[in-house]
Design a protein around this motif. Structure first.
Motif, PDB file in Angstrom:
ATOM      1  N   MET A  68      -3.037  -0.251 -13.579  1.00 15.64           N
ATOM      2  CA  MET A  68      -2.870  -0.874 -14.888  1.00 15.64           C
ATOM      3  C   MET A  68      -1.693  -1.847 -14.883  1.00 15.64           C
ATOM      4  SD  MET A  68      -3.937  -1.166 -18.020  1.00 15.64           S
ATOM      5  CE  MET A  68      -5.036   0.247 -18.272  1.00 15.64           C
ATOM      6  N   LEU A  69      -0.601  -1.460 -14.228  1.00 10.07           N
ATOM      7  CA  LEU A  69       0.596  -2.304 -14.175  1.00 10.07           C
ATOM      8  C   LEU A  69       0.293  -3.641 -13.491  1.00 10.07           C
ATOM      9  CD1 LEU A  69       3.682  -2.670 -14.498  1.00 10.07           C
ATOM     10  CD2 LEU A  69       3.940  -1.530 -12.288  1.00 10.07           C
ATOM     11  N   VAL A  70      -0.386  -3.607 -12.351  1.00  7.42           N
ATOM     12  CA  VAL A  70      -0.700  -4.829 -11.618  1.00  7.42           C
ATOM     13  C   VAL A  70      -1.668  -5.696 -12.424  1.00  7.42           C
ATOM     14  CG1 VAL A  70      -1.728  -5.766  -9.514  1.00  7.42           C
ATOM     15  CG2 VAL A  70      -0.268  -3.747  -9.388  1.00  7.42           C
ATOM     16  N   ALA A  71      -2.644  -5.069 -13.073  1.00  8.34           N
ATOM     17  CA  ALA A  71      -3.588  -5.834 -13.892  1.00  8.34           C
ATOM     18  C   ALA A  71      -2.859  -6.589 -14.996  1.00  8.34           C
ATOM     19  CB  ALA A  71      -4.650  -4.905 -14.486  1.00  8.34           C
ATOM     20  N   GLN A  72      -1.953  -5.906 -15.693  1.00  9.75           N
ATOM     21  CA  GLN A  72      -1.221  -6.549 -16.787  1.00  9.75           C
ATOM     22  C   GLN A  72      -0.249  -7.605 -16.275  1.00  9.75           C
ATOM     23  OE1 GLN A  72       0.555  -3.220 -18.851  1.00  9.75           O
ATOM     24  NE2 GLN A  72      -1.251  -2.879 -20.110  1.00  9.75           N
ATOM     25  N   ASN A  73       0.321  -7.383 -15.100  1.00 10.65           N
ATOM     26  CA  ASN A  73       1.278  -8.339 -14.545  1.00 10.65           C
ATOM     27  C   ASN A  73       0.589  -9.589 -13.995  1.00 10.65           C
ATOM     28  OD1 ASN A  73       4.137  -8.837 -13.773  1.00 10.65           O
ATOM     29  ND2 ASN A  73       3.311  -8.841 -11.697  1.00 10.65           N
ATOM     30  N   SER A  74      -0.736  -9.538 -13.853  1.00  7.55           N
ATOM     31  CA  SER A  74      -1.472 -10.652 -13.252  1.00  7.55           C
ATOM     32  C   SER A  74      -1.974 -11.648 -14.286  1.00  7.55           C
ATOM     33  CB  SER A  74      -2.664 -10.110 -12.450  1.00  7.55           C
ATOM     34  OG  SER A  74      -2.238  -9.240 -11.425  1.00  7.55           O
ATOM     35  N   VAL A  75      -1.745 -11.373 -15.588  1.00  5.81           N
ATOM     36  CA  VAL A  75      -2.239 -12.274 -16.631  1.00  5.81           C
ATOM     37  C   VAL A  75      -1.102 -12.628 -17.580  1.00  5.81           C
ATOM     38  CG1 VAL A  75      -4.545 -11.258 -16.517  1.00  5.81           C
ATOM     39  CG2 VAL A  75      -2.904 -10.404 -18.204  1.00  5.81           C
ATOM     40  N   ALA A  76      -1.325 -13.670 -18.391  1.00  8.78           N
ATOM     41  CA  ALA A  76      -0.363 -14.022 -19.433  1.00  8.78           C
ATOM     42  C   ALA A  76      -0.384 -12.959 -20.520  1.00  8.78           C
ATOM     43  CB  ALA A  76      -0.718 -15.388 -20.018  1.00  8.78           C
ATOM     44  N   LEU A  77       0.710 -12.861 -21.270  1.00  6.65           N
ATOM     45  CA  LEU A  77       0.819 -11.837 -22.302  1.00  6.65           C
ATOM     46  C   LEU A  77      -0.289 -11.971 -23.343  1.00  6.65           C
ATOM     47  CD1 LEU A  77       2.470  -9.435 -23.289  1.00  6.65           C
ATOM     48  CD2 LEU A  77       3.864 -11.014 -24.631  1.00  6.65           C
ATOM     49  N   ARG A  78      -0.752 -13.196 -23.584  1.00  9.34           N
ATOM     50  CA  ARG A  78      -1.809 -13.408 -24.571  1.00  9.34           C
ATOM     51  C   ARG A  78      -3.110 -12.729 -24.150  1.00  9.34           C
ATOM     52  NH1 ARG A  78      -1.313 -18.311 -22.032  1.00  9.34           N
ATOM     53  NH2 ARG A  78      -0.104 -19.223 -23.730  1.00  9.34           N
ATOM     54  N   ASP A  79      -3.286 -12.445 -22.847  1.00  8.05           N
ATOM     55  CA  ASP A  79      -4.507 -11.814 -22.329  1.00  8.05           C
ATOM     56  C   ASP A  79      -4.282 -10.365 -21.918  1.00  8.05           C
ATOM     57  OD1 ASP A  79      -6.178 -14.060 -22.582  1.00  8.05           O
ATOM     58  OD2 ASP A  79      -5.424 -14.909 -20.706  1.00  8.05           O
ATOM     59  N   ILE A  80      -3.189  -9.757 -22.391  1.00 11.33           N
ATOM     60  CA  ILE A  80      -2.872  -8.415 -21.896  1.00 11.33           C
ATOM     61  C   ILE A  80      -3.877  -7.378 -22.398  1.00 11.33           C
ATOM     62  CG2 ILE A  80      -1.331  -7.516 -23.722  1.00 11.33           C
ATOM     63  CD1 ILE A  80       0.590  -6.839 -21.328  1.00 11.33           C
ATOM     64  N   GLY A  81      -4.461  -7.618 -23.576  1.00 10.83           N
ATOM     65  CA  GLY A  81      -5.504  -6.714 -24.053  1.00 10.83           C
ATOM     66  C   GLY A  81      -6.735  -6.777 -23.172  1.00 10.83           C
ATOM     67  N   VAL A  82      -7.108  -7.980 -22.775  1.00  7.79           N
ATOM     68  CA  VAL A  82      -8.235  -8.153 -21.863  1.00  7.79           C
ATOM     69  C   VAL A  82      -7.946  -7.489 -20.524  1.00  7.79           C
ATOM     70  CG1 VAL A  82      -9.498  -9.866 -20.495  1.00  7.79           C
ATOM     71  CG2 VAL A  82      -9.115 -10.250 -22.934  1.00  7.79           C
ATOM     72  N   ALA A  83      -6.715  -7.650 -20.019  1.00  6.54           N
ATOM     73  CA  ALA A  83      -6.345  -7.022 -18.747  1.00  6.54           C
ATOM     74  C   ALA A  83      -6.428  -5.503 -18.847  1.00  6.54           C
ATOM     75  CB  ALA A  83      -4.939  -7.456 -18.338  1.00  6.54           C
ATOM     76  N   SER A  84      -5.903  -4.949 -19.951  1.00  6.56           N
ATOM     77  CA  SER A  84      -5.916  -3.493 -20.133  1.00  6.56           C
ATOM     78  C   SER A  84      -7.339  -2.969 -20.243  1.00  6.56           C
ATOM     79  CB  SER A  84      -5.125  -3.116 -21.391  1.00  6.56           C
ATOM     80  OG  SER A  84      -3.795  -3.582 -21.313  1.00  6.56           O
ATOM     81  N   SER A  85      -8.177  -3.665 -21.025  1.00  3.92           N
ATOM     82  CA  SER A  85      -9.552  -3.201 -21.202  1.00  3.92           C
ATOM     83  C   SER A  85     -10.354  -3.343 -19.908  1.00  3.92           C
ATOM     84  CB  SER A  85     -10.231  -3.979 -22.335  1.00  3.92           C
ATOM     85  OG  SER A  85     -10.318  -5.354 -22.029  1.00  3.92           O
ATOM     86  N   SER A  86     -10.109  -4.418 -19.135  1.00  2.00           N
ATOM     87  CA  SER A  86     -10.838  -4.606 -17.879  1.00  2.00           C
ATOM     88  C   SER A  86     -10.482  -3.525 -16.874  1.00  2.00           C
ATOM     89  CB  SER A  86     -10.528  -5.991 -17.293  1.00  2.00           C
ATOM     90  OG  SER A  86     -10.949  -7.018 -18.153  1.00  2.00           O
ATOM     91  N   SER A  87      -9.181  -3.213 -16.768  1.00  2.48           N
ATOM     92  CA  SER A  87      -8.761  -2.164 -15.848  1.00  2.48           C
ATOM     93  C   SER A  87      -9.391  -0.824 -16.228  1.00  2.48           C
ATOM     94  CB  SER A  87      -7.232  -2.052 -15.858  1.00  2.48           C
ATOM     95  OG  SER A  87      -6.790  -1.016 -15.017  1.00  2.48           O
ATOM     96  N   THR A  88      -9.362  -0.501 -17.525  1.00  4.42           N
ATOM     97  CA  THR A  88      -9.970   0.746 -18.003  1.00  4.42           C
ATOM     98  C   THR A  88     -11.470   0.741 -17.776  1.00  4.42           C
ATOM     99  OG1 THR A  88      -8.261   0.921 -19.708  1.00  4.42           O
ATOM    100  CG2 THR A  88     -10.241   2.245 -20.001  1.00  4.42           C
ATOM    101  N   PHE A  89     -12.109  -0.402 -18.042  1.00  2.00           N
ATOM    102  CA  PHE A  89     -13.558  -0.509 -17.919  1.00  2.00           C
ATOM    103  C   PHE A  89     -14.020  -0.277 -16.483  1.00  2.00           C
ATOM    104  CE2 PHE A  89     -17.040  -3.473 -16.756  1.00  2.00           C
ATOM    105  CZ  PHE A  89     -18.073  -2.822 -17.394  1.00  2.00           C
ATOM    106  N   PHE A  90     -13.389  -0.941 -15.514  1.00  2.00           N
ATOM    107  CA  PHE A  90     -13.828  -0.795 -14.126  1.00  2.00           C
ATOM    108  C   PHE A  90     -13.587   0.624 -13.612  1.00  2.00           C
ATOM    109  CE2 PHE A  90     -13.770  -5.442 -14.177  1.00  2.00           C
ATOM    110  CZ  PHE A  90     -14.927  -5.714 -13.468  1.00  2.00           C
TER     111      PHE A  90
END
Length: 537
Positions: free
Chosen positions: A405-427
């Protein structure tokens, strides 16, 4: 406020300001801990529910009837949770994380109350789907809010707490569910969510202050619909395949075809969504980040291995080692303790050093070792030995669970952090669905083959469709059949964990190719700005 300023705690942005969408508000550790208490309660609600409900299912079926629809009580919840996860993440990014998160809690609580009031199985299935819809927002909301509150480098200090919540849910869920069902009523396994959820709502409402984003962008409803259909079809494939229907049946093939067509259509729609002036529900540009794509793949592997192990370890210990089903949650304690301790240590190390790549590599290696050790389980393995093997597997997961989760969130801009969190959880969730389904089919096949080889064709036919016998059913089996079944289960888990080790090797390869991208240690504004209005709420 000037356009290049960052809104501070308790400070409202002026009506015409354009605050940086990638800026974080500086928080003191005390403020974060207070908010964290509400987030942890919400996470506990989402994770505890299925554990409690699973224990009470025999009583529920006895009261409401509808045994033929038993699996749908769980399936409807999983479908709604998985399908809604990407949408919750995008809604939080678009319209503000606090309001969307609180809405998900309310939906979860309404679903819980209605589930407790159910008078028949169809009502329960429908209300469980509503509950699952809220649960998808709970998990994503917790992670995305933490991502907005805490810079990536500092996030490691708090990640062990979420691992602790998982351990509490896995261990305490069956105990709580059994106690409530035995001494109160199965209705209370849903009602217990209400006071906890109300407490989480109060804490979040009072203590959480985030910029409330108002944007003119419209969500891509066509893309959201296609993605939802594709996800539902995929989950049904993993739920039905090898269980309700054969893998080659038209039902499973039809769902696979529907998933392929829907997801292909989704990708095409997302490529053209900007031309319609809409916001993509899952922006494809985030996958241009090598780390983001790799960490999503690693999350799939972790989910595949982890949920497969969690599903079949209690079965082995109950069937072969004679453990009590009532205390089934306690059987996983060695694995959960290993995961919790390692997650806490890794979190502190990441915060101190700012480096993380080594941990996914070590984690996948240790996870592979744990799966190989568990593949050695047989009818003579003691509980102590199997507990040591589980500690190794849990330690491997501890290196991975929060780092992904940490790497997913660190790989995107803060504006997309919800998308990063949901994608990590989804996969991770989809990986778990495939893992349980494929491992389940493999297990059933191995059990049937072993029974046939030991007792002849009649033995294989007698056990067919009943590969997972309850302890009560086992006690009535003749001694030769019981002995053959013990060996069959041992052979089944041997195959599962051996193949799990093979899948874990794929995770090692993925982890090696991750890049060490520095973690931000302090809130840092981006050079870009968007035409949005933010106010402290």
């Amino acid at each position: 406020m000037a356009q290049d300023q960052i809104p501070q705690q308790g400070e409202a942005a002026a009506g015409g300001a354009d605050p940086d969408p990638d800026a974080q508000i500086i928080r003191s550790p005390r403020e974060i801990r207070i908010v964290l208490s509400g987030l942890l309660i919400a996470m506990l609600l989402a994770m505890l529910d299925n554990m409690i409900v699973g224990t009470a299912m025999p009583t529920i079926v006895g009261d409401l009837g509808g045994v033929n629809h038993l699996s749908w009580v769980v399936t409807s919840y999983i479908l709604a949770t998985t399908a809604s996860t990407p949408i919750w993440g995008k809604l939080g990014d678009l319209y503000g994380r606090k309001g969307i998160f609180m809405a998900s809690i309310v939906i979860f609580l309404v679903g819980s109350a209605l589930s407790g009031l159910s008078q028949n199985m169809n009502e329960l299935i429908g209300f469980r789907a509503l509950q699952g819809l809220g649960a998808g927002g709970l998990i994503v909301g917790v992670m995305s809010i933490m991502g907005a509150l805490v810079p990536p480098r500092e996030r490691g200090k708090y990640q062990g707490m979420f691992a602790a919540v998982m351990a509490v849910a896995m261990i305490g869920g069956p105990l709580v569910g059994g106690t409530i069902t035995d001494h109160l009523s199965w209705h209370w396994i849903f009602y217990i969510n209400l006071p906890l959820g109300a407490l989480a709502l109060i804490v979040i409402a009072i203590t959480l202050h985030l910029p409330k984003i108002r944007t003119s962008g419209r969500i891509d409803y066509l893309g959201a619909g296609l993605l939802t259909v594709g996800i539902v079809a995929l989950v049904l494939v993993t739920t039905w395949g090898g269980q309700s229907y054969a893998w080659g049946s038209w039902q499973v093939a039809g769902m696979l075809a529907l998933a392929a067509v829907s997801l292909a259509g989704f990708l095409r729609v997302e490529q053209r969504v900007a031309q319609r002036g809409e916001e993509p529900v899952l922006p494809l540009h985030v996958f241009r980040s090598r780390n983001f794509s790799l960490i999503c793949a690693l999350g799939f592997v972790v989910g595949f291995v982890m949920f497969g192990a969690i599903t079949f370890l209690p079965l082995y210990q109950q069937s072969v080692q004679g453990a009590s089903a009532t205390n089934s949650g306690l059987l996983l304690m060695p694995m959960m303790l290993g995961m919790l301790v390692v997650s806490l240590v890794v979190g502190q190390a990441v915060t101190r050093t700012g480096r993380y790549k080594i941990y996914p590599v070590i984690g996948t290696l240790v996870m592979t070792a744990g799966m190989l050790l568990l593949s050695r389980l047989d009818t003579g393995t003691t509980r102590f030995t199997s507990g040591l093997f589980m500690v190794v597997l849990g330690a491997g997961m501890g290196f991975l669970m929060q780092i992904t989760m940490l790497v997913a969130q660190n790989s995107v801009a803060l504006r997309d952090i919800g998308v990063a969190s949901s994608s990590s959880t989804f996969f991770r969730t989809i990986g778990g669905s495939f893992g349980v389904s494929l491992f389940g089919a493999l297990f059933s096949s191995r059990v049937t083959d072993t029974m046939t080889s030991r007792l002849g064709a009649s033995g294989g036919q007698a056990i067919a469709g009943h590969a997972q016998l309850t302890p009560g059913m086992l006690s009535h089996l003749p001694a030769p059949v019981r002995e053959a079944y013990d060996h069959a289960v041992a052979n089944g888990v041997h195959s599962i964990f051996l193949w799990g080790a093979v899948i874990s090797v794929v995770g090692i390869v993925v982890a090696v190719f991750l890049e060490e991208v520095p973690l931000r240690a302090t809130p840092k504004p981006s050079s870009e700005a968007e035409s949005q209005v933010a106010v402290e709420v």
